[in-house]
Design a protein around this motif. Structure first.
Motif, PDB file in Angstrom:
ATOM      1  N   VAL A 111     -13.232 -19.477  35.680  1.00 55.86           N
ATOM      2  CA  VAL A 111     -12.591 -20.740  36.060  1.00 55.86           C
ATOM      3  C   VAL A 111     -12.943 -21.076  37.504  1.00 55.86           C
ATOM      4  O   VAL A 111     -13.296 -22.217  37.822  1.00 55.86           O
ATOM      5  CB  VAL A 111     -11.061 -20.655  35.861  1.00 55.86           C
ATOM      6  N   ARG A 112     -12.864 -20.083  38.385  1.00 56.09           N
ATOM      7  CA  ARG A 112     -13.219 -20.312  39.788  1.00 56.09           C
ATOM      8  C   ARG A 112     -14.695 -20.675  39.929  1.00 56.09           C
ATOM      9  O   ARG A 112     -15.054 -21.544  40.728  1.00 56.09           O
ATOM     10  CB  ARG A 112     -12.905 -19.069  40.630  1.00 56.09           C
ATOM     11  N   ALA A 113     -15.562 -20.030  39.145  1.00 58.39           N
ATOM     12  CA  ALA A 113     -16.997 -20.328  39.230  1.00 58.39           C
ATOM     13  C   ALA A 113     -17.272 -21.770  38.797  1.00 58.39           C
ATOM     14  O   ALA A 113     -18.038 -22.483  39.461  1.00 58.39           O
ATOM     15  CB  ALA A 113     -17.794 -19.348  38.366  1.00 58.39           C
ATOM     16  N   LEU A 114     -16.659 -22.204  37.709  1.00 66.31           N
ATOM     17  CA  LEU A 114     -16.846 -23.583  37.256  1.00 66.31           C
ATOM     18  C   LEU A 114     -16.315 -24.562  38.303  1.00 66.31           C
ATOM     19  O   LEU A 114     -16.963 -25.557  38.616  1.00 66.31           O
ATOM     20  CB  LEU A 114     -16.156 -23.810  35.914  1.00 66.31           C
ATOM     21  N   ALA A 115     -15.154 -24.263  38.855  1.00 66.51           N
ATOM     22  CA  ALA A 115     -14.594 -25.136  39.884  1.00 66.51           C
ATOM     23  C   ALA A 115     -15.519 -25.208  41.098  1.00 66.51           C
ATOM     24  O   ALA A 115     -15.772 -26.295  41.636  1.00 66.51           O
ATOM     25  CB  ALA A 115     -13.210 -24.639  40.290  1.00 66.51           C
ATOM     26  N   ARG A 116     -16.066 -24.068  41.521  1.00 68.68           N
ATOM     27  CA  ARG A 116     -16.982 -24.070  42.679  1.00 68.68           C
ATOM     28  C   ARG A 116     -18.246 -24.877  42.376  1.00 68.68           C
ATOM     29  O   ARG A 116     -18.781 -25.567  43.245  1.00 68.68           O
ATOM     30  CB  ARG A 116     -17.327 -22.648  43.117  1.00 68.68           C
ATOM     31  N   LEU A 117     -18.726 -24.804  41.142  1.00 71.97           N
ATOM     32  CA  LEU A 117     -19.891 -25.609  40.751  1.00 71.97           C
ATOM     33  C   LEU A 117     -19.573 -27.095  40.891  1.00 71.97           C
ATOM     34  O   LEU A 117     -20.345 -27.857  41.466  1.00 71.97           O
ATOM     35  CB  LEU A 117     -20.305 -25.282  39.319  1.00 71.97           C
ATOM     36  N   LEU A 118     -18.421 -27.509  40.375  1.00 66.71           N
ATOM     37  CA  LEU A 118     -18.037 -28.918  40.455  1.00 66.71           C
ATOM     38  C   LEU A 118     -17.787 -29.355  41.894  1.00 66.71           C
ATOM     39  O   LEU A 118     -18.186 -30.457  42.291  1.00 66.71           O
ATOM     40  CB  LEU A 118     -16.806 -29.172  39.586  1.00 66.71           C
ATOM     41  N   TRP A 119     -17.134 -28.514  42.693  1.00 72.20           N
ATOM     42  CA  TRP A 119     -16.887 -28.860  44.088  1.00 72.20           C
ATOM     43  C   TRP A 119     -18.194 -28.914  44.885  1.00 72.20           C
ATOM     44  O   TRP A 119     -18.362 -29.767  45.750  1.00 72.20           O
ATOM     45  CB  TRP A 119     -15.916 -27.890  44.735  1.00 72.20           C
ATOM     46  N   THR A 120     -19.122 -28.007  44.592  1.00 69.96           N
ATOM     47  CA  THR A 120     -20.425 -28.031  45.276  1.00 69.96           C
ATOM     48  C   THR A 120     -21.143 -29.331  44.962  1.00 69.96           C
ATOM     49  O   THR A 120     -21.708 -29.979  45.845  1.00 69.96           O
ATOM     50  CB  THR A 120     -21.280 -26.822  44.851  1.00 69.96           C
ATOM     51  N   ARG A 121     -21.095 -29.732  43.695  1.00 68.99           N
ATOM     52  CA  ARG A 121     -21.721 -30.997  43.294  1.00 68.99           C
ATOM     53  C   ARG A 121     -21.070 -32.162  44.036  1.00 68.99           C
ATOM     54  O   ARG A 121     -21.747 -33.058  44.524  1.00 68.99           O
ATOM     55  CB  ARG A 121     -21.591 -31.163  41.789  1.00 68.99           C
ATOM     56  N   GLU A 122     -19.754 -32.143  44.120  1.00 71.05           N
ATOM     57  CA  GLU A 122     -19.023 -33.206  44.800  1.00 71.05           C
ATOM     58  C   GLU A 122     -19.360 -33.247  46.295  1.00 71.05           C
ATOM     59  O   GLU A 122     -19.611 -34.309  46.864  1.00 71.05           O
ATOM     60  CB  GLU A 122     -17.522 -32.978  44.612  1.00 71.05           C
ATOM     61  N   VAL A 123     -19.399 -32.082  46.931  1.00 69.43           N
ATOM     62  CA  VAL A 123     -19.671 -31.998  48.368  1.00 69.43           C
ATOM     63  C   VAL A 123     -21.100 -32.433  48.678  1.00 69.43           C
ATOM     64  O   VAL A 123     -21.346 -33.174  49.625  1.00 69.43           O
ATOM     65  CB  VAL A 123     -19.405 -30.564  48.890  1.00 69.43           C
ATOM     66  N   LYS A 124     -22.047 -31.978  47.866  1.00 70.25           N
ATOM     67  CA  LYS A 124     -23.454 -32.296  48.130  1.00 70.25           C
ATOM     68  C   LYS A 124     -23.847 -33.667  47.603  1.00 70.25           C
ATOM     69  O   LYS A 124     -24.911 -34.178  47.945  1.00 70.25           O
ATOM     70  CB  LYS A 124     -24.356 -31.216  47.550  1.00 70.25           C
ATOM     71  N   GLY A 125     -23.018 -34.231  46.704  1.00 72.11           N
ATOM     72  CA  GLY A 125     -23.283 -35.579  46.218  1.00 72.11           C
ATOM     73  C   GLY A 125     -24.529 -35.703  45.371  1.00 72.11           C
ATOM     74  O   GLY A 125     -25.218 -36.710  45.425  1.00 72.11           O
ATOM     75  N   GLU A 126     -24.836 -34.685  44.592  1.00 71.46           N
ATOM     76  CA  GLU A 126     -26.029 -34.751  43.749  1.00 71.46           C
ATOM     77  C   GLU A 126     -25.783 -34.006  42.447  1.00 71.46           C
ATOM     78  O   GLU A 126     -24.864 -33.213  42.340  1.00 71.46           O
ATOM     79  CB  GLU A 126     -27.235 -34.161  44.472  1.00 71.46           C
ATOM     80  N   ASP A 127     -26.602 -34.298  41.481  1.00 65.29           N
ATOM     81  CA  ASP A 127     -26.475 -33.637  40.190  1.00 65.29           C
ATOM     82  C   ASP A 127     -27.267 -32.335  40.248  1.00 65.29           C
ATOM     83  O   ASP A 127     -28.472 -32.306  40.020  1.00 65.29           O
ATOM     84  CB  ASP A 127     -27.004 -34.543  39.074  1.00 65.29           C
ATOM     85  N   LEU A 128     -26.582 -31.241  40.590  1.00 63.45           N
ATOM     86  CA  LEU A 128     -27.237 -29.955  40.794  1.00 63.45           C
ATOM     87  C   LEU A 128     -27.937 -29.457  39.546  1.00 63.45           C
ATOM     88  O   LEU A 128     -29.029 -28.899  39.615  1.00 63.45           O
ATOM     89  CB  LEU A 128     -26.213 -28.908  41.252  1.00 63.45           C
ATOM     90  N   VAL A 129     -27.321 -29.649  38.382  1.00 60.19           N
ATOM     91  CA  VAL A 129     -27.929 -29.175  37.142  1.00 60.19           C
ATOM     92  C   VAL A 129     -29.237 -29.901  36.895  1.00 60.19           C
ATOM     93  O   VAL A 129     -30.261 -29.302  36.622  1.00 60.19           O
ATOM     94  CB  VAL A 129     -26.965 -29.353  35.950  1.00 60.19           C
ATOM     95  N   ARG A 130     -29.235 -31.222  37.036  1.00 56.88           N
ATOM     96  CA  ARG A 130     -30.451 -31.995  36.822  1.00 56.88           C
ATOM     97  C   ARG A 130     -31.533 -31.585  37.812  1.00 56.88           C
ATOM     98  O   ARG A 130     -32.695 -31.418  37.449  1.00 56.88           O
ATOM     99  CB  ARG A 130     -30.151 -33.493  36.954  1.00 56.88           C
ATOM    100  N   LEU A 131     -31.172 -31.386  39.080  1.00 59.50           N
ATOM    101  CA  LEU A 131     -32.158 -30.989  40.083  1.00 59.50           C
ATOM    102  C   LEU A 131     -32.769 -29.630  39.773  1.00 59.50           C
ATOM    103  O   LEU A 131     -33.975 -29.446  39.879  1.00 59.50           O
ATOM    104  CB  LEU A 131     -31.517 -30.955  41.475  1.00 59.50           C
TER     105      LEU A 131
END
Length: 143
Positions: A111-131
């Protein structure tokens, strides 16, 4: 990349490689310490106090987040680097502790890992998975 009969898709080398040689290196989409390691490792670089070279034994202590009191850091530099994402995680950890009535209530590691993934995406403002996927595709089709 080729289809190998009876084996599926595979990457086939066109050159010889030495044993142990790195063929592909990618950065993870997300990584986080498991809950058991939170009190004993830096939440940014994952080092333990014993890994802190060049410090006296008295200064080989991790620095605890003063707000959530859950995550640790080996240095102010690691804490500063992790802060943009931990700022969001920290607030969520404090809300979880308040809701549960426990001082240190920590959600499960996935749960924490998924949340960190979403927060990282939000902070960096990009679609990390697509990149990550598009950069991997560019690496495999460049031959």
């Amino acid at each position: 990349m080729r289809i190998l009969p009876g084996r599926g898709r595979g990457i086939v080398a066109q050159a010889h490689f030495k044993p142990g040689q790195t063929l592909v290196a990618t950065a993870p989409l997300v990584s986080t310490l498991d809950n058991l390691s939170l009190p004993s490792r830096c939440s940014h670089c994952y080092r333990a106090p014993d890994d802190l070279d060049g410090r006296s034994s008295s200064s080989k202590q991790l620095l605890q987040c003063s707000l959530c009191h859950i995550v640790q850091y080996c240095s102010p530099a690691c804490q500063k680097h992790d802060w943009p994402v931990h700022k969001k995680e920290c607030a969520a950890l404090r809300r979880a502790a308040k809701a549960s009535g426990k001082k240190r209530s920590v959600p499960d590691t996935p749960v924490r890992a998924l949340a960190r993934l979403l927060w990282t995406r939000e902070v960096k403002g990009e679609d990390l998975v697509r990149l990550r996927v598009s950069s991997l595709g560019a690496a495999t089709t460049s031959h």
